[in-house]
Motif scaffolding. Sequence first.
Motif, PDB file in Angstrom:
ATOM      1  N   MET A   1       0.850  -1.199   0.000  1.00  9.73           N
ATOM      2  CA  MET A   1       0.000   0.000   0.000  1.00  9.73           C
ATOM      3  C   MET A   1       0.884   1.248   0.000  1.00  9.73           C
ATOM      4  O   MET A   1       1.800   1.364   0.808  1.00  9.73           O
ATOM      5  CB  MET A   1      -0.882  -0.006   1.259  1.00  9.73           C
ATOM      6  N   GLU A   2       0.570   2.164  -0.904  1.00  9.96           N
ATOM      7  CA  GLU A   2       1.326   3.420  -0.947  1.00  9.96           C
ATOM      8  C   GLU A   2       0.796   4.386   0.117  1.00  9.96           C
ATOM      9  O   GLU A   2      -0.361   4.274   0.547  1.00  9.96           O
ATOM     10  CB  GLU A   2       1.187   4.075  -2.325  1.00  9.96           C
ATOM     11  N   LEU A   3       1.658   5.318   0.500  1.00 11.78           N
ATOM     12  CA  LEU A   3       1.258   6.342   1.472  1.00 11.78           C
ATOM     13  C   LEU A   3       1.242   7.705   0.791  1.00 11.78           C
ATOM     14  O   LEU A   3       2.244   8.107   0.184  1.00 11.78           O
ATOM     15  CB  LEU A   3       2.242   6.368   2.646  1.00 11.78           C
ATOM     16  N   TYR A   4       0.099   8.379   0.859  1.00 13.80           N
ATOM     17  CA  TYR A   4       0.001   9.775   0.448  1.00 13.80           C
ATOM     18  C   TYR A   4      -0.113  10.604   1.726  1.00 13.80           C
ATOM     19  O   TYR A   4      -0.500  10.082   2.777  1.00 13.80           O
ATOM     20  CB  TYR A   4      -1.248  10.031  -0.397  1.00 13.80           C
TER      21      TYR A   4
ATOM     22  N   SER B   1       4.146   9.012  -1.677  1.00 15.90           N
ATOM     23  CA  SER B   1       3.957   8.773  -3.117  1.00 15.90           C
ATOM     24  C   SER B   1       2.919   9.698  -3.740  1.00 15.90           C
ATOM     25  O   SER B   1       2.630   9.579  -4.936  1.00 15.90           O
ATOM     26  CB  SER B   1       3.492   7.333  -3.346  1.00 15.90           C
TER      27      SER B   1
ATOM     28  N   SER C   1     -12.114   7.426  -3.290  1.00 15.22           N
ATOM     29  CA  SER C   1     -11.710   7.716  -1.907  1.00 15.22           C
ATOM     30  C   SER C   1     -12.838   7.447  -0.918  1.00 15.22           C
ATOM     31  O   SER C   1     -13.662   8.337  -0.634  1.00 15.22           O
ATOM     32  CB  SER C   1     -11.271   9.187  -1.776  1.00 15.22           C
TER      33      SER C   1
ATOM     34  N   ARG D   1      -8.013   2.610  -8.435  1.00 15.58           N
ATOM     35  CA  ARG D   1      -7.229   2.461  -7.204  1.00 15.58           C
ATOM     36  C   ARG D   1      -8.000   3.033  -6.000  1.00 15.58           C
ATOM     37  O   ARG D   1      -8.592   4.101  -6.092  1.00 15.58           O
ATOM     38  CB  ARG D   1      -5.864   3.124  -7.366  1.00 15.58           C
TER      39      ARG D   1
ATOM     40  N   ILE E   1      -8.181   4.751  -2.551  1.00 14.19           N
ATOM     41  CA  ILE E   1      -7.462   5.594  -1.589  1.00 14.19           C
ATOM     42  C   ILE E   1      -8.249   5.580  -0.287  1.00 14.19           C
ATOM     43  O   ILE E   1      -9.352   6.133  -0.214  1.00 14.19           O
ATOM     44  CB  ILE E   1      -7.327   7.053  -2.078  1.00 14.19           C
TER      45      ILE E   1
ATOM     46  N   HIS F   1      -5.182   0.313  -1.981  1.00 12.61           N
ATOM     47  CA  HIS F   1      -3.942   0.521  -2.744  1.00 12.61           C
ATOM     48  C   HIS F   1      -3.116   1.648  -2.145  1.00 12.61           C
ATOM     49  O   HIS F   1      -1.888   1.668  -2.256  1.00 12.61           O
ATOM     50  CB  HIS F   1      -4.279   0.873  -4.204  1.00 12.61           C
ATOM     51  N   ILE F   2      -3.835   2.608  -1.553  1.00  7.74           N
ATOM     52  CA  ILE F   2      -3.200   3.830  -1.044  1.00  7.74           C
ATOM     53  C   ILE F   2      -3.905   4.209   0.260  1.00  7.74           C
ATOM     54  O   ILE F   2      -5.123   4.031   0.377  1.00  7.74           O
ATOM     55  CB  ILE F   2      -3.404   4.982  -2.063  1.00  7.74           C
TER      56      ILE F   2
ATOM     57  N   THR G   1      -4.237   7.770   2.434  1.00  8.93           N
ATOM     58  CA  THR G   1      -3.821   9.171   2.520  1.00  8.93           C
ATOM     59  C   THR G   1      -3.921   9.598   3.983  1.00  8.93           C
ATOM     60  O   THR G   1      -4.971   9.477   4.616  1.00  8.93           O
ATOM     61  CB  THR G   1      -4.594  10.096   1.550  1.00  8.93           C
TER      62      THR G   1
END
Length: 216
Positions: free
Chosen positions: A1-4, A23, A127, A159, A161, A180-181, A183
Amino acid sequence: MELYIDTANLDEIREASKWGIISGVTTNPSLLAKEGRKIDDVIDEIESLVDGPISVEVVSTRADEMVEEAREVAQIAENIAVKIPMTTGGLAAASRLEEDGIACNVTLVFSANQALMAARAGASFVSPFVGRLDDIGADGIGLIGDVADIFAYYDIDTRIISASLRHPKHVHESAMMGAHIATVPYDVLEKMASHPLTDSGLQKFLDDWKSMEGDL
Ligand code: E4P
């Protein structure tokens, strides 16, 4: 998992970007209002700090107006994802914008059906708002799991968020559920990086090393 990072505060973006973990960035009108800044004022610096997508929200509510505003917003910088509210007008706008190659992040998603509709409209991102669901006694993290299962089951490449996150457990659970992300607000990123056993362990290493310094 990406981090915003979920903020419009440049100091926070600058600091977190140094950690090498960010990211992308998400903003919203409330976050920009809190800073008293317009996105045009801060976008150059955000772009210089973060490589990935920067979400910027439209404030129009009719489909045609959202499309027009989104086209302007998308021109501010190369890696903008335009945030579009999850309404029928928003779906129409997102569908037209994605056809034109403008990435959309459909926001204010509170149900699996809303997420499915946003995905079918072609949105690059959806989101779901975890914290705001928890605030009303609903299951925010459960929604992330449902949306992740549905998207995986039907090979949907929109994706997810995980948004409106209030504490580190929300981030951990978002990852376990297959977002996936995530935030994440700056204060939550700080909390994620720290652990009392890390602090006490480091202190003991330093104290032990110091105690034998004279013997070396
Ligand atoms: C992110 O895209 C959202 O704007 C944000 O996470 C909302 O968080 P809040 O519920 O804390 O306002």
